[in-house]
Enzyme design. Structure first.
Site, PDB file in Angstrom:
ATOM      1  N   ARG A  28       0.855  -1.173   0.000  1.00 38.59           N
ATOM      2  CA  ARG A  28       0.000   0.000   0.000  1.00 38.59           C
ATOM      3  C   ARG A  28       0.902   1.237   0.000  1.00 38.59           C
ATOM      4  NH1 ARG A  28      -4.113   1.951   4.725  1.00 38.59           N
ATOM      5  NH2 ARG A  28      -5.004   3.636   3.516  1.00 38.59           N
ATOM      6  N   ASP A  33      -3.146   4.638  -2.767  1.00 36.13           N
ATOM      7  CA  ASP A  33      -4.407   5.143  -2.225  1.00 36.13           C
ATOM      8  C   ASP A  33      -4.964   6.273  -3.073  1.00 36.13           C
ATOM      9  OD1 ASP A  33      -5.717   4.079   0.033  1.00 36.13           O
ATOM     10  OD2 ASP A  33      -3.866   4.384   1.153  1.00 36.13           O
TER      11      ASP A  33
END
Ligand code: ADP
Length: 392
Positions: free
Chosen positions: A88, A145
């Protein structure tokens, strides 16, 4: 095929090992207090939770121990069985709309964006570098993100500031939590049986955010330039007038850094309630009649209702409003207050249906103008899916 899904924070590293494409979770856990006294890690496997205290000086220590434990617990016999590691990454600027195999260009970009995500990107990069050292053969993938919201149209991401600020300095609205909103969108596409869904997705947790989804793509969000924008968060203020910062500096004698730190770490639910950043404590305070907890919750809910209304109008037809995240999935009180706040727009809560935590469920009455659902999010599986897709 085994794929690891990694979320490296400044002092933590969360991991989930998936068998892909079945998406079966083989192992998961978290290393905590990295670089701080009292570090430890927990591992969940076969329904058991194991906790071990150990010195973790760096993310590298955490990754080394993780690779050892994967062998100890027979997840793999040899690390070469791990074909992919998905990371991530909080900020990809406006360069990456999709996940990408990590090479030097990608790590350079993550580094160039440190100033836009100073709490997140450096930690994400530490995680990437540690895995490059211990499992270099695995395909490393960055899942951003900021990727999913790249589909926002210009009129939604630009500010009304001199256009050169955007061109020269990248001053524009970005949006985070994209991995979670993408998961919710794909879940609802499957559930509703169509691609072109129009949704309002609310990820409400310690950090909170709302997206509007038009034809299956992100159209607008509650985020602004930095991670401290939009909704009221656990310790962050969310939206403020820019002038608040110089004004408080002048009045209080605090430096800019101190004021920004206060807005990030001592505001939000914590700052208003004076009690806690955790919504469970706020709910307890409300039950005890604590006025400041009642006020903090009102601010939290009002801002959410306002954003839902704002994001709803341009969509015209909305298929569903979805609630996810620690608060969205678990707080019966918060969902009830939000939906009641939308009653003038014809959204009607089903109190009995709303009386659940952490499961997919319709929580509005049949005649509700828009149906509302709890949609438990799963950022880890989203990262594993993208990683799997990018492995040759
Ligand atoms: P993060 O943004 O750090 O990922 P989470 O999505 O885990 O945060 O959400 C954390 C928030 O969820 C905390 O405010 C916590 O109080 C809240 N939460 C978790 N369980 C419950 C519950 N049962 N009732 C109300 N709030 C809850």
């Amino acid at each position: 095929m085994i794929i690891l899904s990694i979320n490296a924070g400044s002092s933590s590293l969360k991991f989930t090992g998936f068998d892909m494409p079945s998406e079966k979770v083989l192992i998961s856990g978290v290393f905590e207090r990295i670089g701080i006294d009292g570090s430890f890690y927990t591992i969940k496997l076969n329904g058991e939770k194991i906790k071990k205290e150990v010195e973790l000086k760096s993310h590298e220590d955490a990754v080394r121990i993780l690779t050892e434990e994967l062998v100890n617990y027979n997840i793999v016999k040899d690390l070469s069985e791990i074909k992919g590691v998905g990371h991530r990454v909080v900020h990809g600027g406006d360069k990456y709309a999709d996940s990408i195999v990590i090479d030097k260009n990608v790590t350079d970009t993550i580094r160039e964006l440190f100033h836009l995500a100073p709490l997140h990107n450096p930690a994400n990069l530490m995680g990437i570098e540690a895995f490059q050292e211990y499992i270099p053969e695995a395909t490393a993938v960055a899942v951003f993100d900021t990727g999913f919201p790249q589909s926002m149209p210009e009129e939604n991401y630009l500010y009304a500031v001199p256009y050169e600020w955007y061109e020269k300095y990248g001053v524009r609205r970005y949006a985070f939590h994209g991995i979670s909103h993408q998961y919710i969108t794909e879940y609802m596409q499957k559930f509703l049986g169509k691609e072109n869904v129009n949704l309002i997705t609310c990820h409400l947790g310690n950090g909170s955010t709302i997206y509007s989804i038009k034809d299956g793509k992100c159209f607008d969000t509650s985020w602004s330039f930095s991670t401290n924008s939009g909704l009221v968060m656990g310790t962050s203020s969310g939206d403020n007038d820019t002038i608040v910062v110089p004004y408080v500096m002048k009045e209080s004698g605090m430096s800019m850094e101190e004021v920004l730190n206060t807005l990030n770490k001592k505001s939000g639910l914590l700052g208003v309630s004076g009690v806690s950043s955790d919504s469970r404590d706020i709910e307890d305070g409300i039950k005890e009649g604590n006025e400041r907890c009642i006020l903090a919750q009102k601010l939290f809910v009002n801002r959410i209702v306002g954003y839902i209304a704002k994001l709803w109008c341009p969509l015209k037809k909305v298929d569903a409003i979805c609630f996810a995240g620690g608060i969205g999935e678990n707080s019966i009180m918060t969902r009830k207050q939000i939906i009641e706040g939308l009653s003038s727009l014809g959204v009607e809560l089903d109190e009995e249906a709303n009386n659940v935590r952490g499961e997919f469920k319709l929580i509005t009455k049949e005649g509700s103008k828009i149906p509302c659902y709890i949609v438990p999010t799963d950022e880890e599986v989203m990262i594993a899916r993208d990683t799997y897709k990018l492995i040759d």
